[in-house]
Design an enzyme around this catalytic site. Sequence first.
Site, PDB file in Angstrom:
ATOM      1  CG  HIS A  13      16.526 -65.451  54.186  1.00  0.00           C
ATOM      2  ND1 HIS A  13      17.146 -64.638  54.732  1.00  0.00           N
ATOM      3  CD2 HIS A  13      16.821 -65.084  52.668  1.00  0.00           C
ATOM      4  CE1 HIS A  13      17.685 -63.338  53.764  1.00  0.00           C
ATOM      5  NE2 HIS A  13      17.767 -64.269  52.702  1.00  0.00           N
ATOM      6  CG  ASP A  61      15.523 -62.860  49.367  1.00  0.00           C
ATOM      7  OD1 ASP A  61      16.655 -62.595  49.392  1.00  0.00           O
ATOM      8  OD2 ASP A  61      15.087 -64.290  49.503  1.00  0.00           O
ATOM      9  CG  ASP A 103      20.786 -64.792  51.180  1.00  0.00           C
ATOM     10  OD1 ASP A 103      21.539 -65.143  50.830  1.00  0.00           O
ATOM     11  OD2 ASP A 103      20.197 -64.506  50.094  1.00  0.00           O
ATOM     12  CG  HIS A 137      20.517 -60.272  50.226  1.00  0.00           C
ATOM     13  ND1 HIS A 137      19.733 -59.738  51.357  1.00  0.00           N
ATOM     14  CD2 HIS A 137      19.606 -60.930  49.787  1.00  0.00           C
ATOM     15  CE1 HIS A 137      19.252 -61.212  51.811  1.00  0.00           C
ATOM     16  NE2 HIS A 137      19.067 -61.445  50.688  1.00  0.00           N
TER      17      HIS A 137
HETATM   18 ZN   LIG Z   1      18.008 -64.135  50.878  1.00  0.00          ZN
END
Ligand SMILES: [Zn+2]
Length: 1004
Positions: free
Chosen positions: A262, A264, A374, A578
């Site tokens: 994951h 970001d 997420d 996000h």
């Molecule tokens: Zn995230």
Amino acid sequence: MHDDRALVENRLKRVLDERIRPAVYPASTPLDVAVWHAPGEPVPVAEGLTASPSPIAVGDAWGAPWGTSWFTVTGTVPAEWAGRTVEAVLDLGFDENMPGFQCEGLVYRPDGGPVKGLNPRNQWVRIGSPVEGGEEVRLHIEAASNPVILDYHPFLPTKLGDRETAGSEPQYTLARMDLAVFDETVWRLVIDLEVLGELMAELPVDGARRWELLRAVERALDAIDLQDVNGTAAAARAELAGVLATPAAPSAHRISAVGHAHIDSAWLWPLRETVRKVARTASNMTALLEDEPEFVFAMSQAQQWAWIKEHRPEVWARVVKAVTDGRFVPAGGMWVESDTNMPGSEAMARQFVHGKRFFLDEFGIENEEAWLPDTFGFAAGLPQIIKAAGSKRLLTQKISWSQVNKFPHHTFLWEGIDGTRIFTHFPPVDTYNCSMKGGEIAHAARNFKDKGVARHSLAPTGWGDGGGGTTREMVAKAARMRDLEGSATVVWETPAEFFAKAEAEYPAPPVWVGELYLELHRATLTSQAKTKQGNRRSESLLREAELWAATAAVRTGFAYPHERLDRIWKTVLLHQFHDILPGSSIAWVHREAEKTYAAVAAELNEIIGDAQRALAGDAGSGELVFNAAPHTRNGVPAGGAAMAPAPARGGLRARDEGGYVLEDGLLRVEIDDRGLVVSARDLRAGRETVAPGQAANLLQIHPDFPNMWDAWDVDQFYRNTVTDLVDADEVTPGEEPGSVRVVRSFGRSRVTQVLTVEAGRLDIRTEVDWHETEKFLKLAFPLDVHTDRYASESQYGHAFRATHTNTSWEAAKFEACNHKFVHLEEPGWGVALVTDSTYGHDVTRTVRASDRGTTTTLRVSLLRAPRFPDPETDQGVHRFRHALVPGATIGDAVREGWFLNLPERRVAGDAEVAPLVTVDDDAIVVTAVKLADDGSGDVVVRFHESRGGRARARISTGFTATGVAVTDLLERPLAGTAAPEPADGSVAVSLRPFELVTLRFSRS
Ligand SMILES: [Zn+2]
């Protein structure tokens, strides 16, 4: 038999830690190390490889915050290691307790070929197996000294979050740079013991399996000579072979492990660093795929793929090959893993358009799941958008983070506002960083709420955010849990393979209707107001640019700026990631976002200006009003331009009791000498809007220091303390005719408001020079409305929430999201509050003692001032526009929301512009008019029913359409959907509540 569990378990831990794990590398020799520190921002790979490095030694400090250091390591494999497996062990100063969020490296060969990433849990580079001895080793490491922002003492304010304030103190100490012999048998023994030890700890004490594992572990430990672990590891493994070979129970839970990282797209690092994080992780994962034939890796966010393609072609070539082999899998079909609360209708749609199109164009692959592990809650408009994009599934684990309520399902159908249902899975492992620990696997099996009717769940497996993805240790552990008694079974699969199995075994899953509200991170609707405003403005400008450019292209041959719009859309979509739009990134990210939004606005205004000038004709003496809103305004048709007078503004007079009265014949607003709105009388309905004895346009300030996650969270106790800002410095007529100006000072801040009345609406312009810390500023409207629920605009419609707190689910929604409006109504009369850039709001109710009437108080959230991760969050000047619309139906709320966000533009010219598309029912809102993305010149029109009812309408084209097709969001004709029959330049349409339709008109 005596219970000796604790003795054996503690023995296992100590022997593993102190003897067996260290024996994985039984011999080592130091490498020579030199380093070159790039003077500023990262440099191209070729420059890093050819720079002149200076010597550095293990134990030396290195790495200013956000710096890039190019290490060169050289050495010779000792001759006596011939026949052994040799690895370089490169520890840049990692803290293994944090798998990401710190320094990282990407290892290159001297020819510039990427080898793999270096991460806290991934410090090895294979040199040879077996080696001959005498090999010369030369490797280059592009190391990023990203500072640790989220530490053992989390959420403390830090200046490290921006290169401009971070200083130059070295952040890391070079820890180990060796060549080492890798003993694969010992490494396998470690994995065996970890799997069995972790499984054992999860098994019931009164079950036989736990004791079988305990005795086997004990025999293995007995077999090890602690002075010769390498010589006895094989014997120890032999003691474990039996218990590792016992198959899983037929009813065992089945886990589809998906290799994952994951990442970001920006968060505790700037966007530019994510480009490199993705390259490091992709290098690691392509290398692991080569070593591990059963492993499968999925990567989401087309933007991240595009970054690799653009910035690291050598990594991209390896990714393309692995995709072709079907083992490196595009996931999610979105441009980024965006927020889904705040993006507007079209932006949410374009996340899928651009994401899916990238994977289709590059690989011919179309995936069918939205992959949002997420994201901070899911708006109820999303199912219809997912379906309209040609997808049908959703995955997230985030709702497991909710503070209060436990979601009742892990696999279910999620029904959105229009009735669209999407097959949805929440991985019961409750993490997107599964590491194949026995505790995680057992938790997934125990936690799974759909036991008895379903058996499959998905586990996103690997370290994200600079952790480098899945490790060889995770793959080895999964292999042992493929079919192991007492454990859930684990198999590597793609998301699509998992969903196919999950759907097949669960033909009638339960249904959840409405938003998937995350009972956490509610302040992300407010933090970093300028980022949010930039998003809203960009969305509005993109609509205008597409509309006017398409109109000018069809009418005048104006060159439709396909490439520019494509690029700008992708920029705006990226910033809906996000942690960007929610305001939870470091200062650097938000500082850059502000600049980027300014550049986006400038370029879009240029496109809009060019298109409007092309349409307006050669000046003349007239002035045209362009109306980009989806409803006729002041006589100017939606999507057209006409001569129109300036709208009439209400007049101003002094109020007998002090203060002023604003009135336009439809609405009379009384502002008292405190600058508060004590009355807003709807003159048509003869009805008061403001609750008796109370005042609207009331600024309220709360202390706001959440227990954790400062930029993300507002905790419910914030409401316990409130200060009403009722003292005004000045209440005077404003500079503009018909306006009242109110100035207030509080703390170190100052607010200036300008109030006007126009078209039955109270407009409030608020400028805040904000210099508070850990405070929450709200603008309150106590309304004389009795209602159990209220509507907030969402994508392609609106959703209802309760005004009361009967249940824990309702109570938990104490801060919620709106797009352009919030609407409350009693039968026959309603009121709307529309906003140009704020998203957070709350609605509460009280019953008055005086008249037993109900006061429903709507408060919009203006500003916060958290100090982590950006210690200066929201400091400075902000400007907001809101409007109170008494007497508003839901249709009025929709219309006024668009009007506020798409102000009219006045352009010199006298050639009135007829709209390209006209709809004869105001319930239908056109959200996009554009030329088709394929450059064919077709006109694409997207619209939806906006009030929650039925609509029948004729869509008329202001050009000669030679054909029409119903399409998906990607402008592909929908199979099996009959196109409406054109007649007299129009087509008839009939829409369900909130139904979304895309029509594609071809032109001759
Ligand atoms: Zn995230």
